[in-house]
Design an enzyme around this catalytic site. Sequence first.
Site, PDB file in Angstrom:
ATOM      1  N   MET D   1       0.789  -1.237   0.000  1.00 12.07           N
ATOM      2  CA  MET D   1       0.000   0.000   0.000  1.00 12.07           C
ATOM      3  C   MET D   1       0.820   1.286   0.000  1.00 12.07           C
ATOM      4  SD  MET D   1      -3.009  -1.069  -0.070  1.00 12.07           S
ATOM      5  CE  MET D   1      -3.374  -2.805  -0.004  1.00 12.07           C
ATOM      6  N   PRO D   2       2.134   1.274  -0.043  1.00 16.81           N
ATOM      7  CA  PRO D   2       2.813   2.560   0.066  1.00 16.81           C
ATOM      8  C   PRO D   2       2.496   3.493  -1.096  1.00 16.81           C
ATOM      9  CG  PRO D   2       4.341   0.714   0.352  1.00 16.81           C
ATOM     10  CD  PRO D   2       3.061   0.160  -0.131  1.00 16.81           C
ATOM     11  N   TYR D   3       2.471   4.748  -0.760  1.00 18.38           N
ATOM     12  CA  TYR D   3       2.424   5.822  -1.773  1.00 18.38           C
ATOM     13  C   TYR D   3       3.603   6.727  -1.476  1.00 18.38           C
ATOM     14  CZ  TYR D   3       1.231  10.260  -3.883  1.00 18.38           C
ATOM     15  OH  TYR D   3       1.290  11.436  -4.609  1.00 18.38           O
ATOM     16  N   PHE D  47       2.764   2.668  -5.074  1.00 19.73           N
ATOM     17  CA  PHE D  47       2.726   3.780  -6.034  1.00 19.73           C
ATOM     18  C   PHE D  47       3.917   4.704  -5.767  1.00 19.73           C
ATOM     19  CE2 PHE D  47      -2.204   4.175  -6.843  1.00 19.73           C
ATOM     20  CZ  PHE D  47      -2.185   2.934  -7.461  1.00 19.73           C
TER      21      PHE D  47
END
Lengths: 73, 73, 73, 73, 73, 73
Positions: D1-3, D47
């Site tokens: 889930m990192p952005y 992302f």
Amino acid sequence: MPYVNIEVTREGGPNGDGPSVEQKAQLIAGVTDLLKNVLGKSPATTFVVINEVALEDWGIGGLPVEAYRAQAR
Amino acid sequence: MPYVNIEVTREGGPNGDGPSVEQKAQLIAGVTDLLKNVLGKSPATTFVVINEVALEDWGIGGLPVEAYRAQAR
Amino acid sequence: MPYVNIEVTREGGPNGDGPSVEQKAQLIAGVTDLLKNVLGKSPATTFVVINEVALEDWGIGGLPVEAYRAQAR
Amino acid sequence: MPYVNIEVTREGGPNGDGPSVEQKAQLIAGVTDLLKNVLGKSPATTFVVINEVALEDWGIGGLPVEAYRAQAR
Amino acid sequence: MPYVNIEVTREGGPNGDGPSVEQKAQLIAGVTDLLKNVLGKSPATTFVVINEVALEDWGIGGLPVEAYRAQAR
Amino acid sequence: MPYVNIEVTREGGPNGDGPSVEQKAQLIAGVTDLLKNVLGKSPATTFVVINEVALEDWGIGGLPVEAYRAQAR
């Protein structure tokens, strides 16, 4: 008081080079309505800012988007 | 260590197409001084980033800015 | 229409654990005045959002802030 | 889930007007690998968005970057 | 001059409640090295800010993360 | 690929201290549907991140929100 920032890749839309003015207006209206309906936020103090990002500037799966999609085909 | 991001619509300024280089320099100087005077932050490690946003990309009141202003007139 | 985001480390202030409510109010007033004076922006549609960041979450020089400062002493 | 959002000044690179497509791809790959190796994050839901900022829009030391560098010479 | 913002969900790490201080230090060091090696950016003026996001505040697939994962099992 | 960041003040909701988990889920679902319907974006690669901001950290009209509202009464 909501501030909503929408980042999308610069693609799609009627000319393939990103959302049209009309589509952006739909996003602005839709998000503002959502915040009003769910949280009772006043549209007059709801900011929506759209940021179009060039494909070369967006990475997923460790690759720029277009390379990622080519790999997935 | 402060990082300040200033988002403004791409309008106004001497040519009507956004803040001038001089106006941006004033914003940078003003914000940096403010953080030094209020919180004692060192200018040498204070970043200020200005982001100009096209009018079609900024929504308020559920409408793109120009439509919102036209409605208010 | 300006939106200003101010990120500062959670330190300093009267109790050493971050800016006080009064200092934050000074930042909000100062930034809003700056945008009014430099760009003629209306305070009524100027948002200022302050984000306090824990020291362990802020890096400079490849190190978390406190390690960076210890190294510099 | 990192952005991950990477903001860099629009300079350098092979033509002096900002990072090349290849350099951006290296940044995307490097950050994604780092998050996988350190936190076990899945590249497929990581992302990375790169934002190039014009020199006049980036301030440090209370000055736009180029004025700051000229002053430091 | 780079400013890098890393947003990750508040999970994992040694106690299951988010990255440890050591892991954050590894992210800071890794991103700073990457920007130095790829773009020649000076670590002394490279900011890395980590933002932990509660699971209920992160959505993917139209669902909060935990609901999304439950659905995928 | 959309990334949407929603910043709201930490107020309202069933307990007066911010949106409930259910309300956040509604925001996530609503924004994701909007991007699918308007731009054809895939929910599986649409991130929505909600950021609750303390009232003292949000300024409008040159004042912290609560002072602004008190002045307007």
